[in-house]
Design a protein around this motif. Structure first.
Motif, PDB file in Angstrom:
ATOM      1  N   GLY A 184     -42.161  70.962 -14.206  1.00  0.00           N
ATOM      2  CA  GLY A 184     -41.034  71.060 -13.298  1.00  0.00           C
ATOM      3  C   GLY A 184     -39.905  70.114 -13.677  1.00  0.00           C
ATOM      4  N   SER A 201     -47.319  82.333 -12.536  1.00  0.00           N
ATOM      5  CA  SER A 201     -45.921  82.025 -12.225  1.00  0.00           C
ATOM      6  C   SER A 201     -44.952  82.631 -13.228  1.00  0.00           C
ATOM      7  CB  SER A 201     -45.702  80.524 -12.083  1.00  0.00           C
ATOM      8  OG  SER A 201     -46.053  79.875 -13.263  1.00  0.00           O
ATOM      9  N   LEU A 240     -46.833  79.734  -2.388  1.00  0.00           N
ATOM     10  CA  LEU A 240     -47.724  79.580  -1.252  1.00  0.00           C
ATOM     11  C   LEU A 240     -48.289  80.901  -0.772  1.00  0.00           C
ATOM     12  CD1 LEU A 240     -45.451  76.897  -0.085  1.00  0.00           C
ATOM     13  CD2 LEU A 240     -47.885  76.571   0.230  1.00  0.00           C
ATOM     14  N   HIS A 284     -47.375  77.054  -7.176  1.00  0.00           N
ATOM     15  CA  HIS A 284     -46.345  76.647  -6.233  1.00  0.00           C
ATOM     16  C   HIS A 284     -46.011  77.806  -5.307  1.00  0.00           C
ATOM     17  CE1 HIS A 284     -44.091  78.729  -9.331  1.00  0.00           C
ATOM     18  NE2 HIS A 284     -43.288  79.048  -8.345  1.00  0.00           N
ATOM     19  N   LEU A 340     -41.257  75.559 -10.647  1.00  0.00           N
ATOM     20  CA  LEU A 340     -40.999  74.589  -9.593  1.00  0.00           C
ATOM     21  C   LEU A 340     -41.682  74.972  -8.288  1.00  0.00           C
ATOM     22  CD1 LEU A 340     -37.175  74.134 -10.186  1.00  0.00           C
ATOM     23  CD2 LEU A 340     -39.076  72.915 -11.245  1.00  0.00           C
ATOM     24  N   ASP A 341     -42.048  73.961  -7.525  1.00  0.00           N
ATOM     25  CA  ASP A 341     -42.576  74.257  -6.207  1.00  0.00           C
ATOM     26  C   ASP A 341     -41.423  74.644  -5.292  1.00  0.00           C
ATOM     27  OD1 ASP A 341     -41.902  71.778  -4.251  1.00  0.00           O
ATOM     28  OD2 ASP A 341     -41.918  71.295  -6.381  1.00  0.00           O
ATOM     29  N   VAL A 342     -41.754  75.166  -4.142  1.00  0.00           N
ATOM     30  CA  VAL A 342     -40.741  75.779  -3.294  1.00  0.00           C
ATOM     31  C   VAL A 342     -39.670  74.834  -2.764  1.00  0.00           C
ATOM     32  CG1 VAL A 342     -41.973  77.835  -2.615  1.00  0.00           C
ATOM     33  CG2 VAL A 342     -42.385  75.709  -1.382  1.00  0.00           C
ATOM     34  N   THR A 343     -40.040  73.587  -2.468  1.00  0.00           N
ATOM     35  CA  THR A 343     -39.002  72.713  -1.914  1.00  0.00           C
ATOM     36  C   THR A 343     -37.963  72.389  -2.981  1.00  0.00           C
ATOM     37  OG1 THR A 343     -40.283  70.711  -2.365  1.00  0.00           O
ATOM     38  CG2 THR A 343     -40.486  71.657  -0.167  1.00  0.00           C
ATOM     39  N   VAL A 344     -38.434  72.156  -4.214  1.00  0.00           N
ATOM     40  CA  VAL A 344     -37.494  71.864  -5.298  1.00  0.00           C
ATOM     41  C   VAL A 344     -36.706  73.112  -5.657  1.00  0.00           C
ATOM     42  CG1 VAL A 344     -37.238  70.979  -7.627  1.00  0.00           C
ATOM     43  CG2 VAL A 344     -39.053  70.110  -6.166  1.00  0.00           C
ATOM     44  N   SER A 396     -43.500  66.467 -16.598  1.00  0.00           N
ATOM     45  CA  SER A 396     -44.215  67.601 -16.019  1.00  0.00           C
ATOM     46  C   SER A 396     -43.372  68.865 -16.231  1.00  0.00           C
ATOM     47  CB  SER A 396     -44.436  67.372 -14.528  1.00  0.00           C
ATOM     48  OG  SER A 396     -43.217  67.511 -13.834  1.00  0.00           O
ATOM     49  N   GLY A 412     -48.176  71.534  -4.167  1.00  0.00           N
ATOM     50  CA  GLY A 412     -47.448  70.285  -4.051  1.00  0.00           C
ATOM     51  C   GLY A 412     -46.286  70.283  -5.002  1.00  0.00           C
ATOM     52  N   GLU A 413     -45.409  69.346  -4.754  1.00  0.00           N
ATOM     53  CA  GLU A 413     -44.163  69.254  -5.471  1.00  0.00           C
ATOM     54  C   GLU A 413     -44.373  69.092  -6.974  1.00  0.00           C
ATOM     55  OE1 GLU A 413     -40.726  67.879  -3.213  1.00  0.00           O
ATOM     56  OE2 GLU A 413     -41.745  66.043  -3.746  1.00  0.00           O
ATOM     57  N   SER A 414     -43.399  69.552  -7.684  1.00  0.00           N
ATOM     58  CA  SER A 414     -43.363  69.346  -9.120  1.00  0.00           C
ATOM     59  C   SER A 414     -43.511  67.861  -9.448  1.00  0.00           C
ATOM     60  CB  SER A 414     -42.007  69.846  -9.606  1.00  0.00           C
ATOM     61  OG  SER A 414     -41.914  69.735 -10.969  1.00  0.00           O
ATOM     62  N   HIS A 467     -38.696  87.012 -11.319  1.00  0.00           N
ATOM     63  CA  HIS A 467     -39.580  88.035 -10.792  1.00  0.00           C
ATOM     64  C   HIS A 467     -39.808  87.773  -9.310  1.00  0.00           C
ATOM     65  CE1 HIS A 467     -42.229  84.674 -11.697  1.00  0.00           C
ATOM     66  NE2 HIS A 467     -42.858  85.071 -10.628  1.00  0.00           N
ATOM     67  N   ARG A 518     -36.042  71.058 -14.762  1.00  0.00           N
ATOM     68  CA  ARG A 518     -34.833  70.475 -14.179  1.00  0.00           C
ATOM     69  C   ARG A 518     -33.951  69.847 -15.253  1.00  0.00           C
ATOM     70  NH1 ARG A 518     -36.790  67.086  -9.142  1.00  0.00           N
ATOM     71  NH2 ARG A 518     -38.915  67.525  -9.808  1.00  0.00           N
ATOM     72  N   THR A 535     -39.173  79.058 -11.918  1.00  0.00           N
ATOM     73  CA  THR A 535     -40.549  79.535 -11.906  1.00  0.00           C
ATOM     74  C   THR A 535     -41.574  78.407 -11.906  1.00  0.00           C
ATOM     75  OG1 THR A 535     -39.878  81.516 -13.056  1.00  0.00           O
ATOM     76  CG2 THR A 535     -42.190  80.991 -13.141  1.00  0.00           C
TER      77      THR A 535
END
Ligand SMILES: Nc1ncnc2c1ncn2[C@@H]1O[C@H](COP(=O)(O)OP(=O)(O)OP(=O)(O)O)[C@@H](O)[C@H]1O
Ligand SMILES: Nc1ncnc2c1ncn2[C@@H]1O[C@H](COP(=O)(O)OP(=O)(O)OP(=O)(O)O)[C@@H](O)[C@H]1O
Ligand code: SF4
Ligand SMILES: [Mg+2]
Ligand SMILES: [Mg+2]
Lengths: 320, 349
Positions: B174, A181, A213, A211, B201-205, B172, A49-51, B229, B178, B199
């Motif tokens: 992430g 990560s 997947l 994060h 951050l989740d993929v959408t961000v 957090s 899930g999102e940051s 990496h 940012r 690193t």
């Protein structure tokens, strides 16, 4: 062995009060909002899930490091809140996201790894030294590296230290918060293979936050997708990746950057504004960013609809 | 000494005058040692204006040390040597701490691998972000706050007002990352060195931030040295890639070329251990490169990968030639060009 789930959470909620300024009233951030799930012993629950969606907050509550605002955590069938620290440490251990701040910079690696053993209070020095050595070599660190300080190791080497420390008490459950990560792919592959091997050998249960997947798909038997404090979709890993139902899950999968040059970075249609956790949208909390939102979405919260081995919270799934 | 705040003075006189079309960053034969450890062993690389150069490689191979050496931020005990270290055509090897700190955060900005290295836990996000502008530009407070809020918005943080008043530990991972990205952009730098910026951050961000950086790059001609990496990120945004192993660049080239025709056994190995969604089977081990990076004492000779390389032979313990493998594509390996796939015995899986 009891048949109880390794981890069970019921109605878990955590609220933070954040001050904006000296005179502004504090704002409420609902980091985890009424979350319930169970992780069967020996399985791996991947949490994605999102940051800022509350993954680490969830993990810290499950570890007993942060008291919930409401709800409860059961580990191995027992209430976490009723367990003493040492018993808890023998049962469940963390591996955190940031190996820099989670390791005491003033202690040598071997002393860091020994800490959980020392905290038990009843283990002989010789036994501690033996188990530290065993744990270090398990994660591929040499005796010489055991005498170094964390600042003298690279990020990847430090994460091995964190894993060695988590394993030294031989816990049943390991909560991994972004454990790979900071690692490059070949070391990540080694660590993931190591975690998988340890799970098989020691019958461990993992809560695995990442994060990445591709990594989650590889290690998790079940996956939970979080959005703004709630789990919006869970399922068996294979089913979730093959047939994502929630529009957010679909966007997540579409954002994965496969190693194909020239394709650029996709715009998956979620817009550029991130949600404000102190101001969670009404109705479906995903509706302002959802490419498929319709009239009902802003006004009515979707029900939890059973889906495969899990559930999904989306109006589209209710009507389907 | 240079008068403060006057950029043109940095051009200096005589030999140090920047050439008209100099590279933004030029590193030649950079070496860094920590006592008995050679962390970086003769690295050369360039970052052009508007270019993204990615640095990839095994954990501990010296990527962070390279970037810290460029920024003049090596930890105590670190010794730096280079034949050339030039920023916008000006050699900065002899810059003292005062001159470097004038450049840092202003014309060259860095996003650190460890967010807490550059975020002070004792100050709010707002005061740290505005401090950068006030120190380098003397920008009045109110204006600096506006700039900070604007940048937080651009990196996708809503309610910037709320975040400006918070302390780093209240964010957090992430969000912290940012904030660091926004902070690095406060002074519109020309060069951005970003050490694993997405690193946490989740993929959408991640996708959003990478699009943002690409936008700013187009707008300002920003040169980016990106350490990651994540070969997915590299493939999608890099113009050039340098693959590091044990303190050296073992292969470098244009992105498509490096992914399409990797030459070094280490690069080839790396590309086989990426888990790709839909292709990985659970409970089956991932492809990996066995062993770990050796510790390299100063004066080490030969290919540092030879203990792990399935194709190592006698020559690999001698001097290793750097051979051209195509336009702008170089490999540090004894194997001949187009060495047969058949020799990649171990990679059957
Ligand atoms: N302050 C220090 N003292 C001694 N050795 C150091 C120091 N900092 C780094 N090193 C060593 O230098 C080498 C390169 O470290 P560096 O942090 O640059 O690796 P990296 O490529 O950034 O790895 P990662 O991907 O894990 O971040 C490592 O072997 C590390 O142990
Ligand atoms: N100690 C705290 N005080 C105030 N707010 C907090 C605190 N810890 C977390 N939060 C807030 O709770 C929300 C969830 O944070 P959390 O760290 O759990 O996210 P996350 O999903 O782990 O994100 P990431 O992927 O970036 O690590 C965020 O809005 C964060 O700012
Ligand atoms: S309920 Fe509506 S807004 Fe929410 S995810 Fe489903 S379609 Fe999108
Ligand atoms: Mg987190
Ligand atoms: Mg590093």
């Amino acid at each position: 062995m009891s048949g109880a789930p390794a981890i069970e959470v019921r109605g878990l909620r955590r609220v933070f009060h954040v001050r904006q300024g000296l005179f502004a009233p504090p704002r409420q951030v609902v980091a985890v909002d009424d979350v319930s799930f169970a992780v069967p012993a020996g399985s791996v629950l991947g949490v994605v899930g999102e940051s800022g969606c509350g993954k680490s907050t969830l993990a810290r509550m499950i570890l007993g490091l942060l008291p919930p605002s409401a709800g409860e955590v059961l580990v191995d069938g027992r209430r976490l809140s009723e367990m003493d620290r040492r018993a808890r440490a023998r049962l469940i251990q963390p591996v955190f996201q940031d190996p820099f701040s989670s390791l005491n910079p003033r202690r040598r690696v071997r002393d860091i790894v020994a800490m959980p053993l020392v905290a038990q209070g009843s283990i002989s020095r010789a036994e501690i030294a033996r188990r530290v050595e065993e744990s270090l070599s398990r994660v591929g660190l040499s005796t010489e590296q055991g005498t170094r300080f964390p600042s003298q190791l690279s990020g990847g080497q430090r994460q091995r230290v964190a894993i060695a420390r988590a394993l030294v008490l031989r816990p049943r459950i390991v909560v991994c918060d972004e454990p790979t990560s900071a690692l490059d792919v070949s070391v990540q592959a080694q660590i993931l293979n190591l975690l998988a091997e340890l799970r098989r050998e020691l019958g461990l249960t993992y809560l695995f936050i990442s994060h990445n997947l591709a990594v989650v798909e590889h290690v998790a038997s079940e996956v939970a997708v979080m959005y703004l404090g709630r789990i919006v979709e869970t399922n068996e890993s294979e089913a979730l990746f093959a047939e994502p139902r929630h529009p957010y899950t679909r966007a997540l999968l579409a954002s994965v950057l496969t190693p194909e040059p020239g394709l650029g970075v996709p715009d998956v249609g979620l817009g550029d504004t991130m949600p404000d956790p102190a101001n969670i949208p009404g109705g479906c909390r995903f509706h302002p960013r959802c490419p498929l939102a319709f009239e009902r979405c802003p006004v009515e919260a979707p029900r939890t609809t059973p889906n495969g081995a899990g559930f999904v919270e989306c109006h589209l799934a209710e009507t389907a | 000494m240079m008068p403060s705040g006057d950029r043109s003075a940095e051009s200096g006189e005589g030999l140090n005058r920047p050439a008209e079309n100099a590279s933004l960053l030029e590193v030649e034969n950079l070496r860094v040692t920590f006592g008995g450890t050679a962390a970086v062993r003769g690295i050369s690389l360039k970052v052009e204006k508007g270019e993204t150069h990615c640095l990839v490689g095994e954990s501990g191979c010296g990527k962070s040390v390279t970037s810290l050496a460029v920024m003049g931020l090596l930890a105590r005990g670190g010794k730096r040597e280079a034949e050339r270290l030039a920023f916008a055509g000006t050699d900065i090897r002899n810059y003292g701490e005062r001159e470097m700190s004038r450049l840092r955060g202003d014309r060259m900005a860095m996003i650190f691998q460890e967010p807490m290295t550059s975020l002070n836990p004792a100050y709010t996000v707002g005061s740290q972000m505005t401090e950068v502008l006030r120190r380098h530009r003397g920008t009045p407070r109110a204006q600096a706050v506006d700039r900070a809020a604007e940048l937080l918005g651009r990196v996708g943080i809503t309610a910037p007002g709320l975040r400006l008043g918070q302390y780093p530990h209240q964010l957090s991972g992430g969000l912290r990352q940012r904030v660091m990205i926004a902070m690095a952009l406060m002074c519109d730098p020309e060069l951005l060195i970003a050490d694993e910026p997405t690193t946490a951050l989740d993929v959408t961000v991640q996708a959003q931030i990478l699009r943002l950086l690409a936008g700013i790059q187009k707008e300002l001609g920003l040169g980016i040295l990106l350490i990651t990496h994540d070969l997915g990120v590299v493939a999608r945004i890099a113009d050039r890639v340098s693959v590091m192993y044990a303190g050296e660049v073992v292969e470098s080239g244009p992105t498509a070329e490096l992914f399409g025709d990797p030459q070094h056994p280490y690069t080839r190995g790396l590309l086989t251990c990426i888990p790709v969604p839909g292709k990985v089977k659970r409970d089956e081990p991932l492809g990996s490169i066995p062993g770990i990076v050796p510790r390299i004492p100063p004066g080490y000779v030969g290919c540092a990968f030879r203990d792990r390389c399935p194709h190592a032979h006698a020559e690999c313990s001698g001097e290793i030639p750097r051979r051209a493998a195509g336009p702008g594509h170089e490999v540090l390996c004894t194997l001949p060009a187009g060495w047969p796939e058949g020799r990649m015995g171990r990679q059957a899986a």
